[in-house]
Design a protein around this motif. Structure first.
Motif, PDB file in Angstrom:
ATOM      1  N   VAL A  36       0.883  -1.177  -0.040  1.00 27.56           N
ATOM      2  CA  VAL A  36       0.036  -0.012  -0.289  1.00 27.56           C
ATOM      3  C   VAL A  36       0.893   1.127   0.107  1.00 27.56           C
ATOM      4  O   VAL A  36       1.715   1.318   0.673  1.00 27.56           O
ATOM      5  N   VAL A  37       0.495   2.119  -0.905  1.00 24.20           N
ATOM      6  CA  VAL A  37       1.279   3.260  -0.926  1.00 24.20           C
ATOM      7  C   VAL A  37       0.703   4.720  -0.155  1.00 24.20           C
ATOM      8  O   VAL A  37       1.380   5.335   0.760  1.00 24.20           O
ATOM      9  N   GLU A  38      -0.520   4.857  -0.080  1.00 23.86           N
ATOM     10  CA  GLU A  38      -1.248   6.026   0.570  1.00 23.86           C
ATOM     11  C   GLU A  38      -2.158   5.355   1.244  1.00 23.86           C
ATOM     12  O   GLU A  38      -3.210   6.054   1.479  1.00 23.86           O
ATOM     13  N   GLY A  39      -2.255   4.439   2.113  1.00 22.05           N
ATOM     14  CA  GLY A  39      -3.145   3.805   2.818  1.00 22.05           C
ATOM     15  C   GLY A  39      -4.249   3.079   1.951  1.00 22.05           C
ATOM     16  O   GLY A  39      -4.652   3.458   0.717  1.00 22.05           O
ATOM     17  N   GLU A  40      -4.890   1.963   2.615  1.00 21.39           N
ATOM     18  CA  GLU A  40      -5.782   0.968   1.812  1.00 21.39           C
ATOM     19  C   GLU A  40      -7.079   1.898   1.259  1.00 21.39           C
ATOM     20  O   GLU A  40      -7.291   1.253  -0.027  1.00 21.39           O
ATOM     21  N   GLU A  41      -7.373   2.876   1.814  1.00 20.84           N
ATOM     22  CA  GLU A  41      -8.609   3.358   1.221  1.00 20.84           C
ATOM     23  C   GLU A  41      -8.438   4.173  -0.056  1.00 20.84           C
ATOM     24  O   GLU A  41      -9.096   4.322  -0.726  1.00 20.84           O
ATOM     25  N   SER A  42      -7.066   4.627  -0.183  1.00 21.31           N
ATOM     26  CA  SER A  42      -6.974   5.426  -1.564  1.00 21.31           C
ATOM     27  C   SER A  42      -6.938   4.307  -2.711  1.00 21.31           C
ATOM     28  O   SER A  42      -6.996   4.717  -3.906  1.00 21.31           O
ATOM     29  N   GLY A  43      -6.354   3.143  -2.453  1.00 21.96           N
ATOM     30  CA  GLY A  43      -6.413   2.265  -3.483  1.00 21.96           C
ATOM     31  C   GLY A  43      -5.246   2.159  -4.386  1.00 21.96           C
ATOM     32  O   GLY A  43      -4.940   1.594  -5.550  1.00 21.96           O
ATOM     33  N   VAL A  44      -4.144   2.753  -4.063  1.00 26.42           N
ATOM     34  CA  VAL A  44      -2.797   3.089  -4.712  1.00 26.42           C
ATOM     35  C   VAL A  44      -1.926   2.003  -4.065  1.00 26.42           C
ATOM     36  O   VAL A  44      -1.559   2.000  -2.828  1.00 26.42           O
ATOM     37  N   TYR A  45      -1.302   1.067  -4.987  1.00 23.86           N
ATOM     38  CA  TYR A  45      -0.560   0.200  -4.672  1.00 23.86           C
ATOM     39  C   TYR A  45       0.913   0.163  -5.158  1.00 23.86           C
ATOM     40  O   TYR A  45       0.790   0.801  -6.474  1.00 23.86           O
ATOM     41  N   GLN A  46       1.998  -0.284  -4.922  1.00 19.05           N
ATOM     42  CA  GLN A  46       3.096  -0.534  -5.410  1.00 19.05           C
ATOM     43  C   GLN A  46       3.382  -2.021  -5.936  1.00 19.05           C
ATOM     44  O   GLN A  46       3.394  -2.601  -4.778  1.00 19.05           O
ATOM     45  N   ILE A  47       3.225  -2.234  -7.429  1.00 22.26           N
ATOM     46  CA  ILE A  47       3.063  -3.666  -7.434  1.00 22.26           C
ATOM     47  C   ILE A  47       4.791  -3.861  -8.124  1.00 22.26           C
ATOM     48  O   ILE A  47       5.193  -3.355  -8.678  1.00 22.26           O
ATOM     49  N   SER A  48       5.160  -5.232  -7.675  1.00 20.34           N
ATOM     50  CA  SER A  48       6.593  -5.498  -8.109  1.00 20.34           C
ATOM     51  C   SER A  48       6.800  -7.135  -8.232  1.00 20.34           C
ATOM     52  O   SER A  48       5.919  -7.667  -7.763  1.00 20.34           O
ATOM     53  N   ASN A  49       7.668  -7.502  -9.097  1.00 21.17           N
ATOM     54  CA  ASN A  49       7.828  -8.744  -9.492  1.00 21.17           C
ATOM     55  C   ASN A  49       8.436  -9.568  -8.134  1.00 21.17           C
ATOM     56  O   ASN A  49       9.140  -9.056  -7.183  1.00 21.17           O
ATOM     57  N   ARG A  50       8.111 -10.862  -8.068  1.00 21.75           N
ATOM     58  CA  ARG A  50       8.328 -11.553  -6.784  1.00 21.75           C
ATOM     59  C   ARG A  50       9.845 -12.345  -7.178  1.00 21.75           C
ATOM     60  O   ARG A  50      10.868 -12.584  -6.608  1.00 21.75           O
ATOM     61  N   ARG A  51       9.936 -12.802  -8.548  1.00 25.87           N
ATOM     62  CA  ARG A  51      11.016 -13.797  -8.749  1.00 25.87           C
ATOM     63  C   ARG A  51      12.185 -13.099  -9.499  1.00 25.87           C
ATOM     64  O   ARG A  51      12.028 -12.323 -10.415  1.00 25.87           O
ATOM     65  N   VAL A  52      13.327 -13.358  -9.198  1.00 33.65           N
ATOM     66  CA  VAL A  52      14.587 -13.011  -9.716  1.00 33.65           C
ATOM     67  C   VAL A  52      15.528 -13.943 -10.159  1.00 33.65           C
ATOM     68  O   VAL A  52      16.322 -13.941 -10.852  1.00 33.65           O
ATOM     69  N   VAL A  53      15.251 -15.194  -9.338  1.00 39.90           N
ATOM     70  CA  VAL A  53      16.111 -16.494  -9.545  1.00 39.90           C
ATOM     71  C   VAL A  53      15.349 -17.507 -10.681  1.00 39.90           C
ATOM     72  O   VAL A  53      14.132 -17.664 -10.208  1.00 39.90           O
ATOM     73  N   GLY A  54      15.998 -18.059 -11.619  1.00 42.55           N
ATOM     74  CA  GLY A  54      15.201 -19.165 -12.470  1.00 42.55           C
ATOM     75  C   GLY A  54      14.608 -18.564 -13.539  1.00 42.55           C
ATOM     76  O   GLY A  54      13.977 -19.546 -14.391  1.00 42.55           O
ATOM     77  N   LEU A  55      14.791 -17.401 -13.782  1.00 44.09           N
ATOM     78  CA  LEU A  55      14.100 -16.951 -15.021  1.00 44.09           C
ATOM     79  C   LEU A  55      14.931 -15.949 -15.668  1.00 44.09           C
ATOM     80  O   LEU A  55      16.000 -15.283 -15.092  1.00 44.09           O
TER      81      LEU A  55
END
Length: 812
Positions: free
Chosen positions: A404-423
């Protein structure tokens, strides 16, 4: 360039780091017996041979025997001296300072019983003994690697690599941590593919959000370590500055859109520093985990920031890793950001040699950043997904992290990849790209609002995967009959079906907008009500007159107290004020007026019902927290109710009445106008039920509730018609609930069970909320008796299941 202590050729890392202790090769000094024996040998060889008599022969033999014994005695003494010297030689050498430091750090870590880090899990005594004395060619030690995690016991990982060779020298510790961190098989070797950024001329990463409605910004980051230099925990000042010099030469050679300026942190003037900070392009020395690892040694020397002219390409030099490259976008064109980054990496590779391992990929200081080392993060606005319960499962499915970037009520999220190994790098980018595409698609679907009831019907009709009752029973004929109708409160068919239209995963999908909806839209509601209550299409819907029973002779007793698995008991009813519409079309001023009328009655309650009313609008944070702790507050988080319009004008006109003992609660304008609850710990269902009946009858004297001869008490949800009563217990049944036929048992007992949601304590494991299933077609006293007898049977079955002596379930 001169090679420093921390700079050795790459081949040196493959040499053996520690030489074994050399054996003592100095000969022992000759003993006195050795000298005598030698002199005798010389005398014997120099003297002439002479004949001897037998007696002399015997005497000589005797003397020779005595001499042999003397030699043996001398040899024994010599051996004892040698043994003492040998014992002295084989004494273990004093441990080196870095080994002693590792031992002290390990003691600190081992003493922390509540530490949950991967370091704490995998650094055993055996691993410590094996690794504590080792060093890499660049001087890296186990102490360098574990210091941060031992001093910061709240670390998640707790370990940093001292240098590239550290991943091999200390692999007994790092390898299992890498596998667990990256969710890799314990039995299989770690394997990372060759680098592949894709063909930039053919990479198809179009702008996902050209109108700028969803994506706020994006950032792609890559870490790199240069060959021949230790990592942050072990590098010295001279080597760091030499690394900076080499890096800056390569950065200054960048051309076109990558061309920029390097700013040394040690020489940064106030204006430039302020500008970089405002653009979030700078770094500092505030990370306590990295600080404990030694990552900020000689701060800020040897460190700096390279920024291109457009400020969309940045390189941090000697922050955590030797280099951290960033490509930035202020729109949804992450493809442009990716191409810029790849161009920069390839240009730098022509001037600098980066450390890469065939198994682990690119090597950096933190084991979480191996492999591609590429982290793509996107700030995105998804308010409708945030309000739904689809967000977390969706991220799991797409292999993405979300913060969550600005509180859950804002609905603004920072999304990122999980995997760095194996691809590969291009696979990682495509994974994020396709994930974002799906997220935006679902956000658009949830954001969609039909303009009229015709669009709702069309949307439902086309939703082939929808299994809701409203989808099933809103046929073309029914739609045509009802599409133009309105109630006295101006409720329409659209008001009733909007929630099921927007939530295609609904079970029912329809709410009554007011009491009249059940008659005006009966062609839709009646078949749904019949199916909910397992009635045939030809059956008439009928509900008996209200009957709460004789409170002096209820026909049941409280649940057994001794050894009872029952945690608490609650009986509640829902009621709708006859004068007002239901929440989907209730006007703001009517909601406030309904609240006022209800509160006037509640304030007159006396005896054990006497209490206080708390308006949600004026509820203090302290009181809210306490009510939440007591489980007595309600919120606006149900997406089905929200879509129906139940939470309009939140929190106006809503509140909570609680008696002094906290055993009687009334929710005002939550889902229905009133929800009246009687509750207490333990299994005294008699006391709980009597309290509820007393309250309901008192309220009925001053308030008029909506009731229908066929349907009983009228409330917003068709599943709660009839008595609108729910009698429930929280009961611990770990053995019975583990059975495969548990649902069948509940059905046979006319009960429904709901498990507690995640984050359970040991006491809560196996606890279920079990309640009566039937509300329509039975009286209030019958519904409660049904729950009581069903719970009694469930207690018996739990005892049998616990003793592993199953018997057949009594079917009531």
């Amino acid at each position: 360039m001169a090679t420093t202590e921390n700079e050795v050729p790459a081949t040196a890392s493959e040499e053996k780091v520690e030489k074994p202790q050399e054996e003592n090769s100095t000969a022992a000094p000759p003993t006195e017996n050795d000298v005598s024996a030698a002199e005798e040998d010389k005398s014997a060889s120099a003297a002439p041979e002479a004949e001897s008599t037998p007696a002399e022969d015997n005497a000589e033999k005797t003397e020779e025997k005595t001499g042999d014994e003397e030699k043996a005695d001398g040899a024994d003494k010599e051996n004892k001296v040698d043994e003492k010297k040998e014992e002295k030689t084989e004494e273990p050498p004093a441990p080196e300072p870095h080994a002693l430091e590792a031992e002290e750090l390990f003691k600190q870590l081992s003493a922390a019983e509540d530490c949950q880090s991967l370091l704490h899990k995998h650094l055993t005594q055996a691993v410590l003994d094996k690794l504590k004395g080792k060093k890499t060619a660049l001087g890296g030690t186990l102490a360098h690697c574990i210091r941060s995690g031992c001093e910061n016991l709240d670390s998640r990982i707790g370990v940093y690599a001292c240098d590239a060779e550290g991943y091999k020298v200390f692999s007994d510790l790092l390898e299992p941590i890498i596998k667990e961190q990256h969710k890799l098989s314990e039995k299989k070797a770690v394997h990372h593919p060759h680098a592949d950024f894709g063909n930039l001329d053919k990479v198809n990463l179009e702008n996902l959000d050209p109108d700028g409605k969803f994506i706020v910004s994006s950032r792609i980051r890559i870490g790199r370590s240069q060959d021949g230099f230790a990592f942050a925990p072990a590098i010295n000042k001279e080597s760091r500055e030499q690394l900076e010099t080499k890096t800056v030469e390569a950065l200054n050679a960048l051309t076109d859109s990558l061309k920029g300026t390097y700013h040394k942190l040690a020489e940064l003037d106030a204006d430039v520093q302020k500008s970089l900070a405002e653009d979030s392009l700078t770094f500092d020395d505030s990370d306590r985990f990295l600080k404990a690892a030694g990552g900020y040694g000689d701060w800020p020397d040897g460190r700096g920031i390279f920024v291109n002219e457009e400020k969309n390409f940045v390189v941090w030099v000697n922050e955590e890793d030797h280099l951290r490259l960033f490509s930035l976008q202020k729109d949804g064109d992450i493809g442009a950001g990716y191409k810029r980054l790849v161009t920069a990496v390839k240009a730098l590779e022509e001037k600098l040699t980066f450390v890469r391992d065939d198994r682990l990929g690119y090597l950096t200081v933190c084991p979480s950043n191996l492999g591609t080392t590429m982290h793509t993060s996107v700030v995105i606005k998804v308010p409708h997904l945030a309000e739904s319960d689809k967000l977390k499962p969706l991220f799991e499915k797409l292999n993405l992290n979300a913060a969550v970037v600005e509180g859950e009520e804002s609905g603004v999220y920072q999304i990122s990849n999980r995997r760095v190994v194996g691809l590969t790098e291009i696979q990682s980018m495509n994974e994020v790209y396709q994930g974002l595409k799906e997220i935006i698609k679902q956000e658009k679907e949830l954001a969609w609002r039909p303009e009229n009831v015709g669009e709702m019907f069309e949307h439902l009709s086309k939703a082939k995967a929808c299994k809701s009752l409203v989808k099933k029973h809103l046929t073309k004929d029914v739609y045509e009959k009802l599409k133009e109708k309105k109630t006295a409160h101006e409720a329409t068919l659209g008001d009733c079906i909007i929630s099921g239209t927007l939530n295609l995963d609904s079970t029912i999908g329809v709410y009554a907008a007011d009491a009249e909806s059940y008659t005006e839209f009966a062609p839709l509601f009646d078949p749904i009500i019949k199916e909910l209550n397992k009635l045939k299409a030809a059956d008439a819907i009928a509900h008996p007159a209200a009957d709460f029973g004789d409170l002096e002779n209820l026909g049941f007793t409280e649940f057994e107290a001794e050894g009872s698995p029952i945690v608490s008991t609650c009986v509640g009813v829902a009621r709708s004020h006859k004068e007002f519409a239901f929440s989907p079309v209730l006007k703001p001023e009517d909601r406030v007026q309904a609240e006022q009328k209800i509160v006037e009655v509640l304030k007159d309650l006396d005896g054990d019902l006497k209490g206080s009313y708390h308006s949600l609008e004026s509820l203090s944070s302290e009181l809210r927290e306490q009510l939440q702790k007591d489980g007595m507050v309600f919120s606006n988080t149900d997406r089905f109710l929200k879509a129906a319009g139940v939470y309009s004008d939140w929190p106006a006109g809503r509140g909570i009445f609680v008696n002094e003992e906290k055993t009687f609660v009334v929710w005002v304008n939550e889902q229905d106008h009133l929800r009246v609850l009687s509750t207490q710990k333990g299994g005294d269902v008699v006391a709980v039920y009597k309290r509820l009946v007393t309250a309901v009858k008192t309220l009925e004297e001053k308030l008029t509730f909506s009731r229908d001869e066929r349907l009983g008490n009228l409330v917003i949800c068709p599943s709660n018609l009839g008595t609108a009563l729910r009698a429930s217990v929280f009961i611990k049944i770990p053995h019975l609930s583990a059975r495969k036929n548990f649902k069948t048992v509940c059905d046979n007992l006319k009960l429904q069970a709901r498990a507690l949601d995640g984050g359970l304590t040991e006491e809560e494991v196996g606890v279920f909320e079990v309640s009566n299933k039937r509300s329509l077609g039975v009286t209030e006293i019958e519904a409660v008796k049904e729950m009581v007898s069903g719970i009694q049977e469930m207690v018996r079955l739990e005892k049998e299941a616990a003793s592993s002596k199953p018997k057949s379930c009594t079917v009531l």
